[in-house]
Design an enzyme around this catalytic site. Structure first.
Site, mmCIF file in Angstrom:
data_model
loop_
_atom_site.group_PDB
_atom_site.id
_atom_site.type_symbol
_atom_site.label_atom_id
_atom_site.label_comp_id
_atom_site.label_asym_id
_atom_site.label_seq_id
_atom_site.Cartn_x
_atom_site.Cartn_y
_atom_site.Cartn_z
ATOM 1 N N CYS A 68 -37.567 -13.190 -7.074
ATOM 2 C CA CYS A 68 -38.057 -13.314 -5.701
ATOM 3 C C CYS A 68 -39.288 -12.456 -5.427
ATOM 4 C CB CYS A 68 -36.935 -12.976 -4.746
ATOM 5 S SG CYS A 68 -35.436 -13.876 -5.196
ATOM 6 N N HIS A 116 -38.159 -7.990 3.390
ATOM 7 C CA HIS A 116 -37.584 -8.975 2.467
ATOM 8 C C HIS A 116 -36.433 -9.683 3.183
ATOM 9 C CE1 HIS A 116 -36.587 -10.913 -1.236
ATOM 10 N NE2 HIS A 116 -35.436 -10.312 -1.366
ATOM 11 N N HIS A 164 -35.159 -18.515 2.319
ATOM 12 C CA HIS A 164 -35.655 -17.668 1.235
ATOM 13 C C HIS A 164 -36.315 -18.569 0.198
ATOM 14 C CE1 HIS A 164 -36.331 -14.798 -1.727
ATOM 15 N NE2 HIS A 164 -35.129 -14.311 -1.936
#
Lengths: 408, 247
Positions: free
Chosen positions: A160, A293, A327
């Protein structure tokens, strides 16, 4: 002293686009200003009516039509999304021939591979050609070829944090005179592989996700592609052009704690954020807003906030825009950089999920009402599997940034 | 300029530390174990316990765990899946595992750029060493091979194979330790080659299926073992090049 890096182009496609509207970074800005949340139950044949995702509201055929692609052979959705965002990013450039292309992906052509895996393992190889789309760099080559870019090319796959690291590599190439212009970002399409994977990890909220909320249950996956064009600020100034923003700094640290979970004190996130701020020649109190995040998992949000509290004391207004986009894995760093740039340009601190109160053991909580004010510096964080932690500092193009001194 | 301090090929040589302890190895996939063995040997030979940064490259990543999870997805019929193959399927599994094992909190990158991934890793190392010449950077290239990969490669191989072309699907890797610190003995030096690489010495012929980047790393490792007598151009055609010469 390292020369500052200017951002001279950007492009994005993500769940913030509404089917009826034009796409691109303008649509992202409009959605942010209106507080639009692009989370819904999945369409396009994904068999998960019980889940919520951040999906780009265009089918592969719709993406091909927008790209003006004929029947040029099979392309993964990751590649189609990537080209659409990359085309927007380079729209105003005078040339792309010597441009470096650094992209990022975690799934590559998995959307095709997962459909044909059962054939392949049973020896039915008629569609073996589709396997050429599987490697995560296939979309990068497709984009570079389509844009006629002949510079340095690579694909980063650090889960990620991937596209944040692509942007950092691009900046280093520019600072050390190894490239004149860089397209950097990433692309990941939704696919069953990642949905099943995060479900197996019990990391998904079946409802729209609630980052930094005491009752958060996990993430929503999303899909996106986003790219920045980076150039040296002195080159841009000499040419009399105006950048969209500056890339002040970046940081990369490994948490070295666990394969998928972050250390209790958020050591990796802390080190990455601190490096990015120091590299930008700033102090923590100079950061006006954090695009966190904020995946919405129990572990991430608690450890990330702990790291922010350690670094900042009083944490600046922070938002997880994953509540709006899902996400988007390898694309997240670049997409959230695009969002940060739009926030700098609009003077907007947006709301992600409007929590009712802070998480237990914390006083800081994310922004619950949009704020309009001048922003000079926005920190954007991206952390991933394998302990990979990265952070970027985006700075307003109006006041010139202090020269970066590196972190030596 | 980067200086190559050490290299390690698959398998240990006399004087190397033992491979990963059995207890730790049990939790690792085969490609993770191979990565750890290569890395530990290269670090030991460079006299470095813990690198300052880890840069890995892998063309296709953790194929075995990827296939395992795909098979589970197809065969589960709604049953709960084990997350382990998914967790270990990401390309950064090896670099992440090494950071954990070595306690390395420094920059950690994984490139996946087919045959060019190893070259790109050396470029990344060169950029980092320009900022921190004193650093020791572990550069790893690794790929694994599965039955399914062989089957796909076979299906994609033109028949008959044009003359002069070969198909190479292999597995393996190579680990290197690099520094910018000119005061230590090295086995080769890597410099920027300004301009695009004219005729790379280590360039896999076009006929090879663009599958394994570790092939280039293994080729360089082999040359280093034998001793470099002429400078080598390293890199993909038309890319920012590197030149490798003896110290």
């Amino acid at each position: 002293m390292n020369p500052p890096i200017a951002i001279t182009g950007f492009g994005a496609i993500c769940a913030l686009h509404r089917a009826s509207e034009s796409i691109g970074t303008e649509a992202v800005a409009r959605a942010l200003a209106e507080g639009y949340r692009g989370i819904s139950t999945p369409g396009h044949g994904l068999p998960y009516p019980d889940l919520h995702v951040g999906q780009v509201p265009l089918t592969n055929a719709g993406l091909r039509e927008r790209l003006g692609l004929g029947d040029d052979g099979p392309r993964s959705r990751t590649a189609l999304l990537a080209l659409l965002a990359a085309q927007e990013a380079v729209r105003d450039l005078d040339g792309t021939a010597d441009m470096a292309v650094i992209s990022a992906s975690t799934v590559g052509g998995m959307d095709l591979s997962e459909d044909h895996f059962d054939d392949w393992r049973n020896g039915r190889m008629e569609q073996a050609r589709l396997a050429l789309e599987h490697p995560v760099d296939a979309h990068t080559r497709f984009v570079a070829d389509a844009l006629g870019a002949q510079g340095f090319t690579s694909t980063i796959s650090t889960a990620c944090s991937s596209s944040a690291n692509a942007i950092a590599l691009g900046a280093r190439l520019l600072q050390q005179g190894r490239a004149r212009r860089v397209l950097a970002g990433g692309s990941d399409a939704l696919c069953r592989f990642t949905i099943e994977g995060f479900r197996a990890l019990s990391a998904m909220d079946t409802e729209p996700c609630r980052p930094f909320s005491p009752d958060r249950k996990g993430m929503n996956l999303g899909e996106a592609a986003a790219y920045l064009v980076l150039e040296r600020a002195d080159d841009v100034q000499r040419a009399g052009r105006t950048p969209l923003a500056f890339l002040g700094g970046w940081g990369n640290s490994n948490d070295a704690h666990h394969a998928t979970a972050t250390s209790p004190e958020g050591d990796g996130p802390y080190a990455a954020m601190r490096e990015a701020i120091e590299r930008a020649g700033l102090r923590p109190e100079d950061i006006d807003h954090i695009n966190a995040h904020g995946t919405g998992t129990a572990n991430n949000d608690a450890t990330e906030l702990r790291a922010m509290e350690r670094l900042f004391g009083t944490v600046p207004p922070f938002t997880s825009t994953k509540a709006l986009t899902g996400h988007t894995l390898a694309a997240a760093g670049a997409l959230e950089a695009v969002i940060a740039i739009q926030c700098l340009r609009m003077g907007l601190i947006p709301v992600g999920f409007p929590v009712a109160g802070p998480m237990p053991g914390h006083t800081a909580m994310p922004v619950t009402a949009p704020e309009r004010r001048l922003l000079r510096a926005v920190l954007s964080s991206s952390f991933g599997f394998g302990g990979n932690c990265s952070a970027l500092v985006l700075m307003n193009a109006a006041p010139r940034p202090k020269a970066s001194t590196g972190n030596t | 300029m980067s200086l190559l301090l050490s290299t390690s090929r698959k398998g240990l040589v006399d004087g190397d530390p033992p491979a990963v302890p059995a207890a730790a190895a049990r939790r690792l996939s085969a490609i993770q174990r191979d990565a750890a063995t290569l890395a530990l040997a290269a670090l030991h030979r460079a006299g470095t316990e813990r690198p300052d940064a880890i840069i890995a490259s892998t063309a296709l990543g953790c194929l075995d765990d990827t296939e395992r999870f795909l098979a589970d997805m197809h065969d589960a019929n709604g049953a709960l899946l084990s997350p382990l193959p998914f967790m270990r399927s990401t390309h950064n599994t090896m670099a992440g595992q090494l950071a954990l094992m070595l306690g390395c909190h420094g920059p950690n990158i994984t490139h996946a750029q087919g045959l060019d991934g190893f070259h790109v890793s050396l470029v990344e190392a060169e950029l980092l060493l320009h900022e921190h010449p004193e650093w020791r950077i572990l550069v790893l290239a690794i790929d694994e091979r599965t039955e399914l990969l062989d089957r796909v490669a076979e299906a994609l191989t033109p028949d008959p194979l044009p003359e002069g072309q070969i198909v190479a699907v292999g597995q393996g890797g190579e680990a290197f330790v690099l520094t910018g610190d000119a005061d230590v003995p090295c086995i080769a030096r890597v410099d920027w080659w300004d301009g695009t690489v004219p005729n790379p010495a280590i360039l896999v012929p076009d006929g090879r299926l663009p599958i394994h980047g570790s092939i280039m790393a293994q080729d360089l490792g082999q040359l280093l073992v034998n001793g470099i007598d002429l400078p080598l151009f390293l890199g993909a055609r038309r890319s920012t090049g590197l030149i490798v010469s003896s110290c």
